[in-house]
Design a protein around this motif. Sequence first.
Motif, PDB file in Angstrom:
ATOM      1  N   TYR A 261      39.569  53.133  44.543  1.00 33.17           N
ATOM      2  CA  TYR A 261      38.571  54.260  44.471  1.00 33.17           C
ATOM      3  C   TYR A 261      39.139  55.116  43.675  1.00 33.17           C
ATOM      4  N   ILE A 262      38.462  55.608  42.572  1.00 39.87           N
ATOM      5  CA  ILE A 262      38.930  56.652  41.615  1.00 39.87           C
ATOM      6  C   ILE A 262      38.198  57.835  41.498  1.00 39.87           C
ATOM      7  N   GLY A 263      38.791  58.863  41.463  1.00 38.51           N
ATOM      8  CA  GLY A 263      38.231  60.249  41.325  1.00 38.51           C
ATOM      9  C   GLY A 263      38.188  60.685  39.651  1.00 38.51           C
ATOM     10  N   ARG A 264      38.181  62.098  39.884  1.00 39.03           N
ATOM     11  CA  ARG A 264      38.354  62.614  38.343  1.00 39.03           C
ATOM     12  C   ARG A 264      39.534  62.425  37.700  1.00 39.03           C
ATOM     13  N   ASN A 265      39.437  62.467  36.284  1.00 33.94           N
ATOM     14  CA  ASN A 265      40.998  61.962  35.609  1.00 33.94           C
ATOM     15  C   ASN A 265      41.384  60.673  35.834  1.00 33.94           C
ATOM     16  N   ASP A 266      40.604  59.658  36.316  1.00 34.93           N
ATOM     17  CA  ASP A 266      41.373  58.441  36.656  1.00 34.93           C
ATOM     18  C   ASP A 266      42.144  58.610  37.837  1.00 34.93           C
ATOM     19  N   ARG A 267      42.070  59.476  38.652  1.00 28.89           N
ATOM     20  CA  ARG A 267      43.093  59.816  39.707  1.00 28.89           C
ATOM     21  C   ARG A 267      42.658  58.856  40.831  1.00 28.89           C
ATOM     22  N   LEU A 268      43.525  58.007  41.330  1.00 28.05           N
ATOM     23  CA  LEU A 268      43.495  56.938  42.367  1.00 28.05           C
ATOM     24  C   LEU A 268      43.588  57.585  43.635  1.00 28.05           C
ATOM     25  N   LEU A 269      42.061  57.501  44.374  1.00 21.61           N
ATOM     26  CA  LEU A 269      42.348  58.439  45.594  1.00 21.61           C
ATOM     27  C   LEU A 269      42.470  57.456  46.892  1.00 21.61           C
ATOM     28  N   SER A 270      42.063  56.118  46.775  1.00 22.85           N
ATOM     29  CA  SER A 270      42.213  55.339  48.049  1.00 22.85           C
ATOM     30  C   SER A 270      42.047  53.888  47.276  1.00 22.85           C
ATOM     31  N   VAL A 271      42.730  52.896  48.062  1.00 22.25           N
ATOM     32  CA  VAL A 271      42.756  51.442  47.955  1.00 22.25           C
ATOM     33  C   VAL A 271      42.708  50.920  49.294  1.00 22.25           C
ATOM     34  N   SER A 272      41.912  49.760  49.306  1.00 22.42           N
ATOM     35  CA  SER A 272      41.737  48.901  50.368  1.00 22.42           C
ATOM     36  C   SER A 272      41.847  47.395  49.954  1.00 22.42           C
ATOM     37  N   ILE A 273      43.261  46.737  50.841  1.00 20.09           N
ATOM     38  CA  ILE A 273      43.351  45.460  50.662  1.00 20.09           C
ATOM     39  C   ILE A 273      42.732  44.691  51.884  1.00 20.09           C
ATOM     40  N   ASN A 274      41.877  43.791  51.562  1.00 18.72           N
ATOM     41  CA  ASN A 274      41.037  43.174  52.361  1.00 18.72           C
ATOM     42  C   ASN A 274      41.354  41.686  52.715  1.00 18.72           C
ATOM     43  N   VAL A 275      41.476  41.043  53.563  1.00 23.48           N
ATOM     44  CA  VAL A 275      41.481  39.586  53.760  1.00 23.48           C
ATOM     45  C   VAL A 275      40.656  39.350  54.555  1.00 23.48           C
ATOM     46  N   HIS A 276      39.814  38.424  54.124  1.00 25.47           N
ATOM     47  CA  HIS A 276      38.704  37.577  54.601  1.00 25.47           C
ATOM     48  C   HIS A 276      38.942  36.184  54.963  1.00 25.47           C
ATOM     49  N   PRO A 277      38.642  35.649  56.339  1.00 25.53           N
ATOM     50  CA  PRO A 277      38.600  34.105  56.463  1.00 25.53           C
ATOM     51  C   PRO A 277      37.598  33.472  55.956  1.00 25.53           C
ATOM     52  N   VAL A 278      37.631  32.200  55.637  1.00 27.47           N
ATOM     53  CA  VAL A 278      36.672  31.436  55.311  1.00 27.47           C
ATOM     54  C   VAL A 278      35.345  31.538  55.995  1.00 27.47           C
ATOM     55  N   GLY A 279      34.090  31.908  55.332  1.00 27.27           N
ATOM     56  CA  GLY A 279      32.842  31.494  56.043  1.00 27.27           C
ATOM     57  C   GLY A 279      32.448  33.084  56.828  1.00 27.27           C
ATOM     58  N   ARG A 280      33.365  34.226  56.426  1.00 27.93           N
ATOM     59  CA  ARG A 280      32.885  35.482  57.096  1.00 27.93           C
ATOM     60  C   ARG A 280      32.498  36.683  55.996  1.00 27.93           C
ATOM     61  N   PHE A 281      32.550  35.935  55.015  1.00 29.45           N
ATOM     62  CA  PHE A 281      32.313  37.306  53.723  1.00 29.45           C
ATOM     63  C   PHE A 281      31.590  36.364  52.694  1.00 29.45           C
ATOM     64  N   GLU A 282      30.510  37.233  52.168  1.00 28.11           N
ATOM     65  CA  GLU A 282      29.874  36.427  50.919  1.00 28.11           C
ATOM     66  C   GLU A 282      29.623  37.581  49.986  1.00 28.11           C
ATOM     67  N   LEU A 283      30.053  37.287  48.578  1.00 27.59           N
ATOM     68  CA  LEU A 283      30.007  38.395  47.532  1.00 27.59           C
ATOM     69  C   LEU A 283      28.662  37.881  46.543  1.00 27.59           C
ATOM     70  N   THR A 284      28.012  38.803  46.314  1.00 29.98           N
ATOM     71  CA  THR A 284      27.050  38.406  45.077  1.00 29.98           C
ATOM     72  C   THR A 284      27.298  39.343  43.811  1.00 29.98           C
ATOM     73  N   THR A 285      27.458  38.819  42.820  1.00 26.86           N
ATOM     74  CA  THR A 285      27.344  39.556  41.623  1.00 26.86           C
ATOM     75  C   THR A 285      25.993  39.370  40.598  1.00 26.86           C
ATOM     76  N   ARG A 286      25.378  40.563  40.302  1.00 24.23           N
ATOM     77  CA  ARG A 286      24.296  40.320  39.617  1.00 24.23           C
ATOM     78  C   ARG A 286      24.602  41.106  38.087  1.00 24.23           C
ATOM     79  N   TRP A 287      24.096  40.518  37.116  1.00 23.38           N
ATOM     80  CA  TRP A 287      24.288  40.993  35.841  1.00 23.38           C
ATOM     81  C   TRP A 287      22.910  41.129  35.129  1.00 23.38           C
ATOM     82  N   HIS A 288      22.612  42.397  34.696  1.00 23.02           N
ATOM     83  CA  HIS A 288      21.451  42.394  33.506  1.00 23.02           C
ATOM     84  C   HIS A 288      21.880  42.648  32.148  1.00 23.02           C
ATOM     85  N   LEU A 289      20.997  41.725  31.371  1.00 24.63           N
ATOM     86  CA  LEU A 289      21.538  41.580  29.970  1.00 24.63           C
ATOM     87  C   LEU A 289      20.584  42.371  29.215  1.00 24.63           C
TER      88      LEU A 289
END
Length: 168
Positions: free
Chosen positions: A130-158
């Motif tokens: 998570y980044i603020g003004r002047n590319d300042r790093l404000l926060s980071v989360s490191i997330n570990v998901h087990p199999v079957g408990r998370f789904e990620l969808t990516t959508r691109w518009h051309l």
Amino acid sequence: LSSLGDLMAYAQDTRLEVLGARAIEADAELAHQLRCGLGESWLELNTCRKTLDTDEPIVHMRVFVRPEAHGLQRELEEGQAWVFGLVEKYGGERILEAQQVVSSIAVPAQSARVLGVKPKSPGLLVRRFYIGRNDRLLSVSINVHPVGRFELTTRWHLEEGVGGGGGA
């Protein structure tokens, strides 16, 4: 999840449990993971996000925030699940950009205990920056998901007229 709005909605439909917190200085390994300078100070929150309906752990999260945002710890411990908003509230700066890096992982022993899975079982590692003004790093989360408990969808518009003209 396909947008920051989806990420916020996802957080609202879960409960965040704070397992511990500590002040930490980034050693070489952590500085690499967080994309920060060696020796930078952070507040690390060790957390677990659970579903509201079944109370099943869906992610073991290590959240790193700047020391000036330490006030968010109290609200998280009271059950506030929206870390993104609290980083802005207590850090005094708007988050202008979020970056996400997704990779596979053998679930580390600490995460396996929290998630109720076998150590080194397959999982998903999601790091969010998570980044603020002047590319300042404000926060980071490191997330570990087990199999079957998370789904990620990516959508691109051309955009029309951009790209290859029909060839493969």
